[in-house]
Design a protein around this motif. Structure first.
Motif, PDB file in Angstrom:
ATOM      1  N   GLU A 313      29.974  78.140  17.600  1.00 58.50           N
ATOM      2  CA  GLU A 313      30.402  79.473  17.182  1.00 58.50           C
ATOM      3  C   GLU A 313      31.133  79.970  17.338  1.00 58.50           C
ATOM      4  O   GLU A 313      32.464  80.907  16.136  1.00 58.50           O
ATOM      5  N   GLN A 314      32.632  79.324  17.819  1.00 61.00           N
ATOM      6  CA  GLN A 314      33.955  80.056  17.630  1.00 61.00           C
ATOM      7  C   GLN A 314      34.597  78.917  16.714  1.00 61.00           C
ATOM      8  O   GLN A 314      35.656  79.852  16.124  1.00 61.00           O
ATOM      9  N   HIS A 315      34.211  78.227  15.565  1.00 63.16           N
ATOM     10  CA  HIS A 315      35.079  77.778  15.147  1.00 63.16           C
ATOM     11  C   HIS A 315      34.242  77.903  13.137  1.00 63.16           C
ATOM     12  O   HIS A 315      34.721  77.153  12.443  1.00 63.16           O
ATOM     13  N   LYS A 316      33.344  78.820  13.287  1.00 59.22           N
ATOM     14  CA  LYS A 316      32.819  78.587  12.646  1.00 59.22           C
ATOM     15  C   LYS A 316      33.383  79.265  11.272  1.00 59.22           C
ATOM     16  O   LYS A 316      33.922  80.811  11.856  1.00 59.22           O
ATOM     17  N   ILE A 317      33.755  79.718   9.424  1.00 58.54           N
ATOM     18  CA  ILE A 317      34.134  80.006   9.131  1.00 58.54           C
ATOM     19  C   ILE A 317      33.628  80.753   7.530  1.00 58.54           C
ATOM     20  O   ILE A 317      31.980  80.161   7.035  1.00 58.54           O
ATOM     21  N   ASN A 318      32.993  81.589   8.185  1.00 58.64           N
ATOM     22  CA  ASN A 318      32.736  83.134   6.868  1.00 58.64           C
ATOM     23  C   ASN A 318      32.942  83.095   6.049  1.00 58.64           C
ATOM     24  O   ASN A 318      34.164  83.288   5.768  1.00 58.64           O
ATOM     25  N   GLY A 319      32.014  83.579   5.031  1.00 56.03           N
ATOM     26  CA  GLY A 319      32.223  84.055   3.564  1.00 56.03           C
ATOM     27  C   GLY A 319      32.575  82.526   2.231  1.00 56.03           C
ATOM     28  O   GLY A 319      33.826  84.115   1.100  1.00 56.03           O
ATOM     29  N   PHE A 320      32.866  82.378   2.900  1.00 56.26           N
ATOM     30  CA  PHE A 320      33.072  81.087   1.841  1.00 56.26           C
ATOM     31  C   PHE A 320      31.751  80.302   1.436  1.00 56.26           C
ATOM     32  O   PHE A 320      31.118  79.367   2.761  1.00 56.26           O
ATOM     33  N   ARG A 321      31.301  79.569   0.052  1.00 57.62           N
ATOM     34  CA  ARG A 321      30.802  78.147   0.459  1.00 57.62           C
ATOM     35  C   ARG A 321      31.763  76.962  -0.367  1.00 57.62           C
ATOM     36  O   ARG A 321      32.758  77.403  -0.766  1.00 57.62           O
ATOM     37  N   TYR A 322      31.169  75.856  -0.100  1.00 55.37           N
ATOM     38  CA  TYR A 322      32.030  74.231  -0.561  1.00 55.37           C
ATOM     39  C   TYR A 322      31.524  74.295  -1.735  1.00 55.37           C
ATOM     40  O   TYR A 322      29.926  73.797  -1.878  1.00 55.37           O
ATOM     41  N   GLU A 323      31.646  73.454  -2.755  1.00 54.64           N
ATOM     42  CA  GLU A 323      31.207  72.981  -3.465  1.00 54.64           C
ATOM     43  C   GLU A 323      32.333  71.432  -4.241  1.00 54.64           C
ATOM     44  O   GLU A 323      33.241  71.827  -4.060  1.00 54.64           O
ATOM     45  N   ARG A 324      31.063  70.722  -4.502  1.00 55.30           N
ATOM     46  CA  ARG A 324      31.577  69.304  -4.180  1.00 55.30           C
ATOM     47  C   ARG A 324      31.115  68.645  -5.513  1.00 55.30           C
ATOM     48  O   ARG A 324      29.693  68.368  -5.310  1.00 55.30           O
ATOM     49  N   ALA A 325      31.650  67.468  -6.206  1.00 58.27           N
ATOM     50  CA  ALA A 325      31.245  66.870  -7.728  1.00 58.27           C
ATOM     51  C   ALA A 325      32.221  65.440  -7.434  1.00 58.27           C
ATOM     52  O   ALA A 325      32.889  65.542  -7.151  1.00 58.27           O
ATOM     53  N   ARG A 326      32.112  64.530  -7.927  1.00 58.20           N
ATOM     54  CA  ARG A 326      32.572  63.478  -7.576  1.00 58.20           C
ATOM     55  C   ARG A 326      33.919  63.205  -8.698  1.00 58.20           C
ATOM     56  O   ARG A 326      34.169  62.244  -7.738  1.00 58.20           O
ATOM     57  N   TYR A 327      33.905  63.748 -10.050  1.00 57.58           N
ATOM     58  CA  TYR A 327      35.509  64.098 -10.436  1.00 57.58           C
ATOM     59  C   TYR A 327      35.884  65.367 -10.647  1.00 57.58           C
ATOM     60  O   TYR A 327      36.405  65.450 -10.836  1.00 57.58           O
ATOM     61  N   GLU A 328      35.059  65.811  -9.478  1.00 56.26           N
ATOM     62  CA  GLU A 328      35.774  67.254  -9.865  1.00 56.26           C
ATOM     63  C   GLU A 328      35.572  67.949  -8.641  1.00 56.26           C
ATOM     64  O   GLU A 328      34.465  67.990  -7.479  1.00 56.26           O
ATOM     65  N   LYS A 330      36.888  71.380  -5.606  1.00 56.31           N
ATOM     66  CA  LYS A 330      36.883  72.808  -6.449  1.00 56.31           C
ATOM     67  C   LYS A 330      37.452  73.331  -4.786  1.00 56.31           C
ATOM     68  O   LYS A 330      36.982  73.127  -3.350  1.00 56.31           O
ATOM     69  N   GLU A 331      38.292  73.839  -4.439  1.00 59.94           N
ATOM     70  CA  GLU A 331      38.716  74.844  -3.223  1.00 59.94           C
ATOM     71  C   GLU A 331      37.640  75.611  -2.757  1.00 59.94           C
ATOM     72  O   GLU A 331      36.741  75.656  -3.398  1.00 59.94           O
ATOM     73  N   LEU A 332      37.936  75.968  -1.063  1.00 60.62           N
ATOM     74  CA  LEU A 332      36.605  77.076  -0.765  1.00 60.62           C
ATOM     75  C   LEU A 332      36.119  77.785  -1.303  1.00 60.62           C
ATOM     76  O   LEU A 332      37.447  78.878  -2.254  1.00 60.62           O
ATOM     77  N   ILE A 333      35.496  78.677  -1.849  1.00 63.46           N
ATOM     78  CA  ILE A 333      35.065  79.909  -2.646  1.00 63.46           C
ATOM     79  C   ILE A 333      34.260  81.110  -2.199  1.00 63.46           C
ATOM     80  O   ILE A 333      33.438  80.457  -1.638  1.00 63.46           O
ATOM     81  N   ALA A 334      35.069  81.932  -2.479  1.00 62.22           N
ATOM     82  CA  ALA A 334      34.647  83.460  -1.962  1.00 62.22           C
ATOM     83  C   ALA A 334      33.142  83.952  -1.724  1.00 62.22           C
ATOM     84  O   ALA A 334      32.805  83.751  -2.907  1.00 62.22           O
ATOM     85  N   ASP A 335      32.392  83.799  -0.879  1.00 68.10           N
ATOM     86  CA  ASP A 335      30.626  84.063  -1.349  1.00 68.10           C
ATOM     87  C   ASP A 335      30.631  84.747   0.302  1.00 68.10           C
ATOM     88  O   ASP A 335      30.651  84.086   1.241  1.00 68.10           O
ATOM     89  N   ASP A 336      30.528  86.088   0.148  1.00 71.05           N
ATOM     90  CA  ASP A 336      29.729  86.876   1.409  1.00 71.05           C
ATOM     91  C   ASP A 336      28.610  86.176   1.658  1.00 71.05           C
ATOM     92  O   ASP A 336      28.000  86.822   2.997  1.00 71.05           O
ATOM     93  N   ASP A 337      27.706  86.012   0.905  1.00 67.32           N
ATOM     94  CA  ASP A 337      26.394  85.925   0.919  1.00 67.32           C
ATOM     95  C   ASP A 337      26.455  84.409   1.837  1.00 67.32           C
ATOM     96  O   ASP A 337      24.739  84.050   2.197  1.00 67.32           O
ATOM     97  N   ALA A 338      26.849  83.548   1.675  1.00 63.84           N
ATOM     98  CA  ALA A 338      27.425  82.039   2.503  1.00 63.84           C
ATOM     99  C   ALA A 338      26.598  81.663   3.603  1.00 63.84           C
ATOM    100  O   ALA A 338      27.331  82.573   3.882  1.00 63.84           O
TER     101      ALA A 338
END
Length: 400
Positions: A313-328, A330-338
């Motif tokens: 509970e104390q360490h959750k990160i709100n407001g971002f989503r994480y995208e990962r692909a094998r050859y690409e 991206k940093e955490l992307i802002a997303d209020d619905d994530a």
């Protein structure tokens, strides 16, 4: 090899069983090691059992060296179908897969990882697994998946070969448990980080689910003899105490667990170069999910569970989503619905997300990690979110 006195003739009769058929009476009579001296003797004997069986096959087949095992990313078959669908496993194709899986079981009772067990049966003189240091292993769901395949096949077909195979695998898991309640990544032991108590990739969570299912009388495991069920119950209790003992304490408060813990000191340790000493969120989440499934959990387990949930509970990160692909990457992307996120690892001293690289360097910013590791490893996870949702249900039942 000379055994210490506690390794009885009954145990010797068990470990000398080779091939796919086994004597369940001998399985019932063997006991887990009470000391590390006994445990290492078990490991050495099982290692010799596997190696000598392969050497005999090579000689009898007229080969100069063992044949290579076929490789697969996982196991070469649909694990969900093979472990959970009784109609499928009883079909001609299902039984073919069960027979192939059975053929790759080591004389010691386990299975390897990254080995194709869906194409063709293992040939005489062929290695039991693709990777030398992981035969057999509990890593990457190995041995636990094959155990459930055998359980499914046993129940669906009533073929004693599958039932005996499942019993030998269960017995190996019980004997592979350290006297302190943990499990290594591989057994027989292979040395280095493989001997650590390994939560990484859910190795121990899978084993706890195995012995836990036997201990609570899961109807799928009705064929397990009473004596072996009692050993599974004792194994479960040792495992629960081990989870309490290995939960990392920071500033006098229990937190979560590391991905690996030293088998002697129980302290968190590192594994591969990019997996540093740290708190591990994904593995810890699956441990907590297991603890919430324990019937009548003792007070120490309840406290461990609730402290872990509090940490999540104390360490959750709100407001971002994480995208990962094998050859690409991206940093955490802002997303209020994530859904909430957590870093994969947290530094024990600073309580900050931490990221490792193949050169052994550790960073507090993911952007500093090499491109290959940024894209090739899951550095954030949503797994603890399931814990928080399940905890609400668990709390209503246990803390009304």
């Amino acid at each position: 090899m000379k055994f210490s006195q506690p390794l009885t003739a009954a145990f010797a009769s068990l470990v000398l069983l080779a091939g796919c058929s086994g004597d369940s009476r001998a399985v019932e009579t063997a006991n887990p090691a009470r000391t590390m001296q006994e445990y290492r003797a078990l490991s050495e004997h099982f290692h010799a059992l596997d190696q000598n069986a392969l050497k005999r096959e090579v000689q009898q087949s007229g080969l100069k060296r063992p044949l290579a095992a076929p490789a697969a990313k996982r196991f070469g078959f649909d694990a969900k179908l093979a472990t959970g669908d009784a109609v499928f496993i009883a079909s001609a194709e299902g039984r073919r897969i069960a027979d192939v899986v059975l053929s790759f079981q080591t004389p010691s009772g386990g299975w390897s990882k990254r080995t194709d067990m869906g194409s063709a049966p293992r040939r005489p003189g062929q290695e039991f697994g693709k990777e030398k240091d992981y035969v057999p292993t509990f890593d990457n769901y190995a041995t636990s998946v094959q155990f459930w395949v055998m359980v499914n096949a046993c129940n669906a077909t009533a073929d004693k070969r599958y039932c005996d195979s499942a019993l030998r695998a269960l017995k190996l898991v019980i004997l592979a448990q350290y006297p302190n309640g943990g499990w290594p990544q591989t057994f027989p032991l292979r040395g280095k980080y493989h001997d650590d108590i390994t939560f990484n990739d859910d190795a121990i969570a899978n084993l706890l689910n195995m012995v836990g299912a036997v201990a609570r009388g899961d109807e799928r495991l009705a064929f397990v003899p009473a004596a072996l069920r009692r050993q599974a119950q004792a194994s479960l209790q040792r495992g629960l105490q081990m989870l309490v003992d290995t939960q990392v304490i920071i500033d006098d408060r229990p937190t979560i667990w590391g991905a690996q813990h030293d088998a002697a000191t129980l302290q968190p340790t590192s594994a591969r170069a990019f997996e540093p000493v740290a708190l591990a969120t994904s593995e810890s989440a699956d441990l907590v999910l297991f603890l919430m499934a324990v019937d009548n959990p003792p007070p120490a387990v309840v406290r461990a569970l609730e402290h872990a949930v509090e940490w999540f509970e104390q360490h959750k990160i709100n407001g971002f989503r994480y995208e990962r692909a094998r050859y690409e990457y991206k940093e955490l992307i802002a997303d209020d619905d994530a859904s909430p996120l957590w870093a994969r690892f947290y530094d024990i001293d600073s309580d900050r997300p931490v990221f490792g690289d193949r050169n052994g360097e550790v960073y507090f910013e993911l952007g500093q990690v090499s491109e290959e590791r940024r894209a090739g490893y899951g550095w954030y996870t949503e797994r603890p979110y399931k814990v928080l949702k399940e905890y609400a249900k668990w709390k209503n039942k246990h803390r009304p």
